[in-house]
Design an enzyme around this catalytic site. Structure first.
Site, PDB file in Angstrom:
ATOM      1  N   MET A  46       0.799  -1.225   0.000  1.00 24.80           N
ATOM      2  CA  MET A  46       0.000   0.000   0.000  1.00 24.80           C
ATOM      3  C   MET A  46       0.837   1.283   0.000  1.00 24.80           C
ATOM      4  O   MET A  46       0.298   2.374   0.114  1.00 24.80           O
ATOM      5  CB  MET A  46      -0.959   0.016   1.200  1.00 24.80           C
ATOM      6  CG  MET A  46      -1.931  -1.142   1.221  1.00 24.80           C
ATOM      7  SD  MET A  46      -2.860  -1.273  -0.323  1.00 24.80           S
ATOM      8  CE  MET A  46      -3.312  -2.982  -0.257  1.00 24.80           C
ATOM      9  N   CYS A  47       2.153   1.153  -0.124  1.00 25.85           N
ATOM     10  CA  CYS A  47       3.012   2.339  -0.190  1.00 25.85           C
ATOM     11  C   CYS A  47       2.945   2.958  -1.577  1.00 25.85           C
ATOM     12  O   CYS A  47       2.962   2.252  -2.581  1.00 25.85           O
ATOM     13  CB  CYS A  47       4.463   1.973   0.117  1.00 25.85           C
ATOM     14  SG  CYS A  47       4.804   1.825   1.855  1.00 25.85           S
ATOM     15  N   HIS A  48       2.915   4.288  -1.593  1.00 23.62           N
ATOM     16  CA  HIS A  48       2.953   5.009  -2.864  1.00 23.62           C
ATOM     17  C   HIS A  48       4.394   5.043  -3.385  1.00 23.62           C
ATOM     18  O   HIS A  48       5.315   5.233  -2.599  1.00 23.62           O
ATOM     19  CB  HIS A  48       2.487   6.457  -2.665  1.00 23.62           C
ATOM     20  CG  HIS A  48       1.058   6.575  -2.279  1.00 23.62           C
ATOM     21  ND1 HIS A  48       0.626   6.445  -0.975  1.00 23.62           N
ATOM     22  CD2 HIS A  48      -0.048   6.795  -3.021  1.00 23.62           C
ATOM     23  CE1 HIS A  48      -0.686   6.598  -0.928  1.00 23.62           C
ATOM     24  NE2 HIS A  48      -1.114   6.809  -2.156  1.00 23.62           N
ATOM     25  N   MET A  77       8.076   4.574   5.843  1.00 25.90           N
ATOM     26  CA  MET A  77       8.276   3.200   5.386  1.00 25.90           C
ATOM     27  C   MET A  77       9.581   3.058   4.621  1.00 25.90           C
ATOM     28  O   MET A  77      10.250   2.029   4.710  1.00 25.90           O
ATOM     29  CB  MET A  77       7.094   2.732   4.525  1.00 25.90           C
ATOM     30  CG  MET A  77       5.798   2.594   5.313  1.00 25.90           C
ATOM     31  SD  MET A  77       5.925   1.592   6.813  1.00 25.90           S
ATOM     32  CE  MET A  77       6.479   0.034   6.155  1.00 25.90           C
ATOM     33  N   GLU A  78       9.977   4.084   3.901  1.00 27.58           N
ATOM     34  CA  GLU A  78      11.243   4.041   3.176  1.00 27.58           C
ATOM     35  C   GLU A  78      12.421   3.982   4.142  1.00 27.58           C
ATOM     36  O   GLU A  78      13.381   3.243   3.913  1.00 27.58           O
ATOM     37  CB  GLU A  78      11.345   5.251   2.244  1.00 27.58           C
ATOM     38  CG  GLU A  78      10.457   5.171   1.018  1.00 27.58           C
ATOM     39  CD  GLU A  78       8.966   5.397   1.263  1.00 27.58           C
ATOM     40  OE1 GLU A  78       8.176   5.156   0.335  1.00 27.58           O
ATOM     41  OE2 GLU A  78       8.572   5.809   2.382  1.00 27.58           O
ATOM     42  N   ASP A  80      23.692 -11.271   5.876  1.00 23.71           N
ATOM     43  CA  ASP A  80      24.040 -12.109   4.733  1.00 23.71           C
ATOM     44  C   ASP A  80      25.546 -12.173   4.522  1.00 23.71           C
ATOM     45  O   ASP A  80      26.100 -13.245   4.270  1.00 23.71           O
ATOM     46  CB  ASP A  80      23.366 -11.573   3.465  1.00 23.71           C
ATOM     47  CG  ASP A  80      23.733 -12.394   2.247  1.00 23.71           C
ATOM     48  OD1 ASP A  80      23.557 -13.630   2.278  1.00 23.71           O
ATOM     49  OD2 ASP A  80      24.214 -11.800   1.263  1.00 23.71           O
TER      50      ASP A  80
END
Length: 158
Positions: A75-77, A112-113, A127
């Site tokens: 749902m992120c733009h 969110m970014e 990793d």
């Protein structure tokens, strides 16, 4: 508490309509911690991990992830970022700290970014170092600060 905005009138998921929102300068800062053995941290800092410069690769991974957040989070733009910075610090013993600062000028925030950036950077450290230590832990991951937008500024209490 505000109502959740990612649901339509049928209770189904939707991308929020930001058409009428004001364009403002927006910033978000997120952090995460990776806990590891002291010898693992020292090996990272000394640049002795066989796969290469762990922090340089993690930095690029964090930047790339911030730019691709809308591809990861449904749902992120998709937004144009004006800046992404990934910084590292440590406690000199067993914790590596990662901080992402993300900026844009737009109609929606970059929280969110920033969270995606530190998550990807942390996963990249894991990793690259898993051959040396598999029981590293990542987290907590959290938003420390955000500025701009309708909801105003936020600063974490801790």
């Amino acid at each position: 508490m505000e109502s959740l905005t990612h649901f339509n009138e049928q209770g189904r998921a939707r991308m929020v309509d930001i058409t009428d929102k004001d364009v403002t300068s927006r910033t978000a800062i997120a952090v995460t911690t990776i806990t590891m053995r002291p010898d693992t941290l020292q090996t990272i800092k000394a640049g002795k991990i066989g796969k290469g410069d762990v922090l340089a690769v993690a930095q690029v991974a964090g930047i790339m992830a911030a730019k691709q957040t809308s591809a990861w989070i449904p749902m992120c733009h998709p937004i144009a970022l004006s800046g992404v910075n990934i910084a590292f610090d440590d406690n000199g013993q067993d914790e590596l700290y990662i901080e992402a600062t993300v900026k844009t000028t737009g109609k929606t925030g970059v929280e969110m970014e920033a969270l995606t950036a530190v998550s990807a950077a942390g996963l990249t450290v894991y990793d690259m170092c898993k051959a040396l230590q598999k029981d590293m832990t990542i987290g907590p991951t959290r938003l420390m600060e955000k500025t701009g937008g309708k909801s105003g500024d936020y600063r974490s209490g801790s």
